[in-house]
Write an enzyme that holds these catalytic residues in place. Structure first.
Site, mmCIF file in Angstrom:
data_model
loop_
_atom_site.group_PDB
_atom_site.id
_atom_site.type_symbol
_atom_site.label_atom_id
_atom_site.label_comp_id
_atom_site.label_asym_id
_atom_site.label_seq_id
_atom_site.Cartn_x
_atom_site.Cartn_y
_atom_site.Cartn_z
ATOM 1 N N HIS A 1 -7.117 49.193 -24.423
ATOM 2 C CA HIS A 1 -6.858 48.320 -23.271
ATOM 3 C C HIS A 1 -5.380 48.408 -22.895
ATOM 4 O O HIS A 1 -4.538 47.700 -23.457
ATOM 5 C CB HIS A 1 -7.266 46.875 -23.587
ATOM 6 N N HIS B 1 0.816 -1.217 0.000
ATOM 7 C CA HIS B 1 0.000 0.000 0.000
ATOM 8 C C HIS B 1 0.849 1.266 0.000
ATOM 9 O O HIS B 1 0.456 2.271 -0.598
ATOM 10 C CB HIS B 1 -0.950 -0.002 1.197
#
Length: 468
Positions: free
Chosen positions: A371, A293
Site C-alpha cells: 500500500h 433570547h
C-alpha cells in the site's frame, strides 16, 4: 469538557397529541401536533402547511431573529417563538419528537409551557433502546453582551441546573431570581410561568401590528407608566375588553400571578427552551444574569460549536505507559483474529457501554509492503477493521466463553476519514454503544485517533455468532 454516553435511555412520547390556539405575534389559528420518533432523531419542527412539509431541526445555527422570541429559519422556512414548546420537552426529559405545525408559530396558549407539558404527559413518555449523550462541563464557559451587560455562563455541576437573575430597573418589577435545581422540578415550579411585557412595549407592538394574538390571558402586562385615556382605548380594542384596570401589584387586571417571581421564572423557562437548541444534554449549572433570547441563543451557538469540536477531538485521556487492562495475549484469548489481521495491541478501558484500545503502527505491518510502499499509508478499511475489533472486545465481554464466538460485520454507516495514518503513529480507538446490546448485536459509534487527532469515525453494527 467531554461528550459521554450515559446509562440513561433516550425518550420520546408514546402516541401523538395535538393542541390548537393562536400565535402570539401572527394572530393566526394554529394546530400543533407532537409525534413520537425513533432514537437519535432529536427535536424537529415540521411545517405541514407548506409544500413538501419541510423540516427544521431545533438547532441554534438556524436562529435568525430574537426580537420577540426565538425564530428559526432554514431554506426560507420559519418557525417563530419556539422556546416555550422546547422548554416543555426538555423539562419533561424528552429527547426525540417531531413538532408538526400548520403555521409558522406555535399557539401561545396561556404564555407558558403548562399546556404543552399537559399534552405531552397525556401522550405518555417512553424510553427508547438507545443511550443518551451528555456534554459534561469541566470548565467555566461564558458569553457576555457588552451592549446591555447581560451575561450567561455554565460551570461544572453533577446535573443540569439553571439560575436566572433579572433586574428590570422599574418600581413595579425590580430585581428577581429563580432557580431550577433539577429538571424533574420543571413541571411544578417553572412550567406555568407566563410570558410578560411592560405597558410601553405593548403600545409599541400594537402600533406596529406585532402582537395580533395576545390578550390578557396569555401575557402578564406590567404597568410602568400612567394609563392615559387614549392608551386605555387602544388596550380595550386590542384585548377585546370593555373594562381594563391596574391591580395593586402593578399588572393589568384579570390575571393573578402564579409566583411572586413569575417574571424571573419565565426567563428561566426561556433559557431552558433556547438552550435546547444546543442539541445535546448539558451536565452543568447555567447562571444567567439579565437573560434574553439574543444572549441565550448566542450562548447556545457557542456551546454547540464547542460540543462539535469535542465530539470530533474527544481523545481518550490514556497513559500509554500504564499496565493495560488487556495485553495482546489476553486479546487473542478473546478475539479469533491473528497476525497479520490482528490489529489491536492493548485494551485500556472496558465498561458496559464503551471500550478503549490501542495499536502501534510500525513499518513492519504487512499491508505497507503493497500500500504505497514509497509513501506508506495505512488503508482506511483496516483502520475501520481495527476499530471494529476494539468493539468486538466490548460485545464479546458480554458472554462467558468469548473464545467460542466469531464477530461479523452487519453494517457500516457514516464512515469518514480525516487524516492519514503512517508508520510510527499510535492509534487510539474508542467505541461506545449507540443502543444496548441485544441478542449479540452491537450497534456502536467508533472513533480512531492518531497521535491525539481524529483520523476516522464510523457507526458500526456487528453480531457475534457461536462457532458450531
Amino acid at each position: 469538557m467531554a461528550i459521554v454516553n450515559t446509562e440513561s435511555k433516550q425518550k420520546t412520547i408514546n402516541k401523538e397529541v395535538s393542541l390548537t390556539g393562536v400565535g402570539l405575534h401572527t394572530g393566526k389559528d394554529v394546530t400543533l401536533t407532537f409525534k413520537p420518533v425513533k432514537a437519535n432523531s432529536g427535536l424537529t419542527f415540521k411545517r405541514v402547511d407548506l409544500e413538501g412539509q419541510p423540516i427544521i431541526e431545533a438547532d441554534a445555527n438556524y436562529v435568525t431573529n430574537t426580537q420577540r422570541g426565538t425564530c428559526l429559519e432554514k431554506n426560507g422556512v420559519k418557525i417563530q417563538t419556539s422556546e416555550h414548546v422546547l422548554a416543555a420537552l426538555v423539562g419533561l426529559d424528552i429527547d426525540n419528537v417531531i413538532i408538526e405545525l400548520n403555521a409558522s408559530e406555535p399557539p401561545i396558549m396561556d404564555g407558558s409551557s403548562k399546556f404543552f407539558v399537559e399534552a405531552l404527559e397525556q401522550a405518555g413518555i417512553v424510553e427508547l433502546d438507545a443511550f443518551r449523550e451528555e456534554f459534561v462541563v469541566t470548565d467555566v464557559i461564558s458569553y457576555i453582551d457588552e451592549k446591555n451587560g447581560s451575561e450567561i455562563l455554565v460551570m461544572p455541576s453533577k446535573e443540569y441546573q439553571i439560575t436566572t437573575m433579572v433586574d428590570f430597573g422599574t418600581k413595579v418589577l425590580g430585581t428577581q431570581n429563580a432557580t431550577l435545581n433539577q429538571i424533574s422540578d420543571f413541571k411544578e415550579n417553572i412550567s406555568n410561568s407566563r410570558t410578560f411585557s411592560f405597558l410601553h412595549e405593548i403600545e409599541m407592538l400594537l402600533e406596529n401590528g406585532l402582537i395580533k394574538g395576545g390578550d390578557l390571558n396569555n401575557a402578564i402586562v406590567y404597568v410602568d407608566k400612567p394609563l392615559s385615556t387614549e392608551t386605555m382605548e387602544k388596550l380595550r380594542k386590542a384585548f377585546n375588553k370593555e373594562d381594563i384596570a391596574v391591580k395593586p401589584n402593578g399588572i393589568l387586571d384579570n390575571l393573578t400571578l402564579h409566583h411572586p417571581n413569575e417574571a424571573a421564572r419565565h426567563k428561566l423557562l426561556d433559557v431552558l427552551g433556547d438552550l435546547a437548541l444546543v442539541g445535546t444534554r448539558i451536565r452543568g449549572k447555567i447562571i444567567a444574569n439579565k437573560p434574553g433570547h439574543f444572549i441565550n441563543t448566542q450562548f447556545a451557538k457557542k456551546l454547540s460549536k464547542i460540543i462539535k469540536n469535542e465530539r470530533r477531538n474527544n481523545v481518550p485521556n490514556i497513559d500509554l505507559n500504564q499496565d493495560p487492562l488487556m495485553d495482546v495475549n489476553q486479546i487473542m484469548d478473546m478475539l479469533p483474529h491473528r497476525q497479520p489481521f490482528l490489529l489491536l495491541d492493548k485494551v485500556f478501558e472496558l465498561s458496559d457501554n464503551h471500550v478503549v484500545g490501542m495499536k502501534n503502527v510500525t513499518m513492519n505491518e504487512e499491508f505497507f509492503r503493497g500500500h504505497f510502499p514509497g509513501a506508506p499509508v495505512m488503508p482506511g478499511v483496516l483502520i475501520v477493521e481495527a476499530m471494529a475489533q476494539t468493539g468486538g472486545i466490548l460485545v464479546l465481554s458480554t458472554v462467558p466463553d468469548p473464545e467460542n464466538y466469531l464477530t461479523f460485520f452487519m453494517k457500516m454507516d457514516k464512515v469518514k476519514f480525516k487524516r492519514k495514518v503512517s508508520p510510527g503513529d499510535t492509534l487510539i480507538f474508542k467505541c461506545s454503544l449507540i443502543t444496548p446490546i441485544r441478542r449479540g448485536i452491537c450497534h456502536m459509534q467508533g472513533y480512531a485517533y492518531a497521535n491525539g487527532k481524529l483520523c476516522a469515525e464510523a457507526e458500526l453494527m456487528a453480531q457475534i455468532s457461536k462457532v458450531k
